[in-house]
Design a protein around this motif. Structure first.
Motif, PDB file in Angstrom:
ATOM      1  N   THR A 144       0.831  -1.208   0.000  1.00 14.72           N
ATOM      2  CA  THR A 144       0.000   0.000   0.000  1.00 14.72           C
ATOM      3  C   THR A 144       0.865   1.256   0.000  1.00 14.72           C
ATOM      4  O   THR A 144       0.620   2.205  -0.764  1.00 14.72           O
ATOM      5  CB  THR A 144      -0.930   0.010   1.233  1.00 14.72           C
ATOM      6  N   LEU A 145       1.900   1.266   0.846  1.00 15.77           N
ATOM      7  CA  LEU A 145       2.795   2.427   0.920  1.00 15.77           C
ATOM      8  C   LEU A 145       3.541   2.631  -0.401  1.00 15.77           C
ATOM      9  O   LEU A 145       3.667   3.769  -0.884  1.00 15.77           O
ATOM     10  CB  LEU A 145       3.797   2.235   2.058  1.00 15.77           C
ATOM     11  N   LEU A 146       4.025   1.535  -0.990  1.00 13.91           N
ATOM     12  CA  LEU A 146       4.766   1.650  -2.239  1.00 13.91           C
ATOM     13  C   LEU A 146       3.877   2.125  -3.389  1.00 13.91           C
ATOM     14  O   LEU A 146       4.250   3.041  -4.140  1.00 13.91           O
ATOM     15  CB  LEU A 146       5.385   0.295  -2.598  1.00 13.91           C
ATOM     16  N   GLU A 147       2.704   1.508  -3.518  1.00 14.70           N
ATOM     17  CA  GLU A 147       1.804   1.887  -4.617  1.00 14.70           C
ATOM     18  C   GLU A 147       1.332   3.329  -4.477  1.00 14.70           C
ATOM     19  O   GLU A 147       1.238   4.058  -5.468  1.00 14.70           O
ATOM     20  CB  GLU A 147       0.596   0.950  -4.674  1.00 14.70           C
ATOM     21  N   PHE A 148       1.053   3.742  -3.247  1.00 18.35           N
ATOM     22  CA  PHE A 148       0.641   5.133  -3.026  1.00 18.35           C
ATOM     23  C   PHE A 148       1.767   6.093  -3.408  1.00 18.35           C
ATOM     24  O   PHE A 148       1.513   7.158  -3.995  1.00 18.35           O
ATOM     25  CB  PHE A 148       0.242   5.344  -1.569  1.00 18.35           C
ATOM     26  N   SER A 149       3.004   5.712  -3.095  1.00 17.27           N
ATOM     27  CA  SER A 149       4.158   6.549  -3.455  1.00 17.27           C
ATOM     28  C   SER A 149       4.300   6.658  -4.966  1.00 17.27           C
ATOM     29  O   SER A 149       4.547   7.748  -5.506  1.00 17.27           O
ATOM     30  CB  SER A 149       5.443   5.967  -2.849  1.00 17.27           C
ATOM     31  N   PHE A 150       4.125   5.532  -5.676  1.00 16.07           N
ATOM     32  CA  PHE A 150       4.230   5.540  -7.135  1.00 16.07           C
ATOM     33  C   PHE A 150       3.142   6.434  -7.752  1.00 16.07           C
ATOM     34  O   PHE A 150       3.412   7.210  -8.681  1.00 16.07           O
ATOM     35  CB  PHE A 150       4.089   4.119  -7.682  1.00 16.07           C
ATOM     36  N   ILE A 151       1.935   6.312  -7.236  1.00 19.18           N
ATOM     37  CA  ILE A 151       0.820   7.117  -7.764  1.00 19.18           C
ATOM     38  C   ILE A 151       1.067   8.592  -7.507  1.00 19.18           C
ATOM     39  O   ILE A 151       0.791   9.443  -8.373  1.00 19.18           O
ATOM     40  CB  ILE A 151      -0.512   6.672  -7.120  1.00 19.18           C
ATOM     41  N   LEU A 152       1.598   8.916  -6.334  1.00 17.02           N
ATOM     42  CA  LEU A 152       1.890  10.319  -5.998  1.00 17.02           C
ATOM     43  C   LEU A 152       2.937  10.895  -6.945  1.00 17.02           C
ATOM     44  O   LEU A 152       2.794  12.032  -7.433  1.00 17.02           O
ATOM     45  CB  LEU A 152       2.371  10.403  -4.551  1.00 17.02           C
ATOM     46  N   ILE A 153       3.990  10.117  -7.206  1.00  9.82           N
ATOM     47  CA  ILE A 153       5.040  10.571  -8.137  1.00  9.82           C
ATOM     48  C   ILE A 153       4.458  10.756  -9.536  1.00  9.82           C
ATOM     49  O   ILE A 153       4.732  11.758 -10.214  1.00  9.82           O
ATOM     50  CB  ILE A 153       6.209   9.562  -8.171  1.00  9.82           C
ATOM     51  N   TYR A 154       3.669   9.791  -9.974  1.00  7.17           N
ATOM     52  CA  TYR A 154       3.045   9.879 -11.300  1.00  7.17           C
ATOM     53  C   TYR A 154       2.170  11.123 -11.391  1.00  7.17           C
ATOM     54  O   TYR A 154       2.234  11.870 -12.376  1.00  7.17           O
ATOM     55  CB  TYR A 154       2.213   8.621 -11.562  1.00  7.17           C
TER      56      TYR A 154
END
Length: 209
Positions: A80-90
């Protein structure tokens, strides 16, 4: 012996899933370096976020019996933390049009998780029915997550390049799927293994103890 084997498979499943969720790090490192999303889709990461949220909730004692699915909670919480970070960067580097697309998909995803958590927490009063409900929703999200990379197949065929479909993402997805499939049968938890509805005899015994 059975508990040790289950724990060992759970640890290996966690390791493979960690590699799966961490696989896009190189992609997003390039996004940060170039400050451009290069036109790839954010849909797989949003669907993966929903999958991680649902399975984290599924593994918590609210839904499962005590901490019987602790390995499921740990890896999906990290996911969850990793995917949220990726979405935020995107989202930060995406064009205005792509940002609208991300928001249009992300908001319903958060709502689906919220509604699922509320319904399972307040309308069902035993672990079995909560697991069946949350597991069914998570099943749909899981199928969508493993199928979401197919959105780039058209781009691969057009460009005749697999750059937008990284090998390691597909490889670790396959390995993680095999290990979690092996993790489920010893506990009769087929939502984790092959996503078929079943009662958990251990859970039922605890409920009626």
């Amino acid at each position: 012996m059975g508990d040790r084997l289950r724990l060992a498979v759970g640890v290996m499943g966690n390791a493979a899933s960690l590699l799966l969720y961490a696989a896009p790090i190189l992609t997003f490192a390039r996004v940060l370096r170039k400050k451009d999303t290069e036109g790839f889709s954010c849909i797989p990461y949003i669907i993966a976020l929903l999958n991680c949220l649902l399975y984290t909730w599924y593994g918590l004692p609210v839904v499962s019996c005590r901490w019987e699915n602790f390995p499921v909670v740990t890896i999906n919480g990290l996911g969850t933390l990793l995917e949220f970070s990726f979405i935020l960067i995107y989202f930060w580097f995406a064009s205005a049009r792509d940002k609208m697309k991300v928001a249009a998909i992300l908001i319903p995803v958060v709502l689906v998780f919220g509604v699922t958590a509320v319904i399972s927490g307040f309308l069902f009063h035993d672990h079995h029915h909560r697991k069946v409900f949350v597991g069914s929703v998570a099943l749909v999200a899981s199928v969508a997550m493993y199928g979401s990379p197919l959105v780039v197949v058209r781009q691969v065929l057009q460009t005749k390049s697999v750059e937008v479909m990284p090998f390691y993402l597909s490889f670790f997805s396959f390995i993680a799927s095999l290990l979690w499939m092996a993790y489920g049968p010893p506990t009769h938890d087929l939502f984790v293994a092959i996503c078929i509805v079943t009662k958990n005899p251990l859970c039922e015994a605890r409920l009626h103890a």
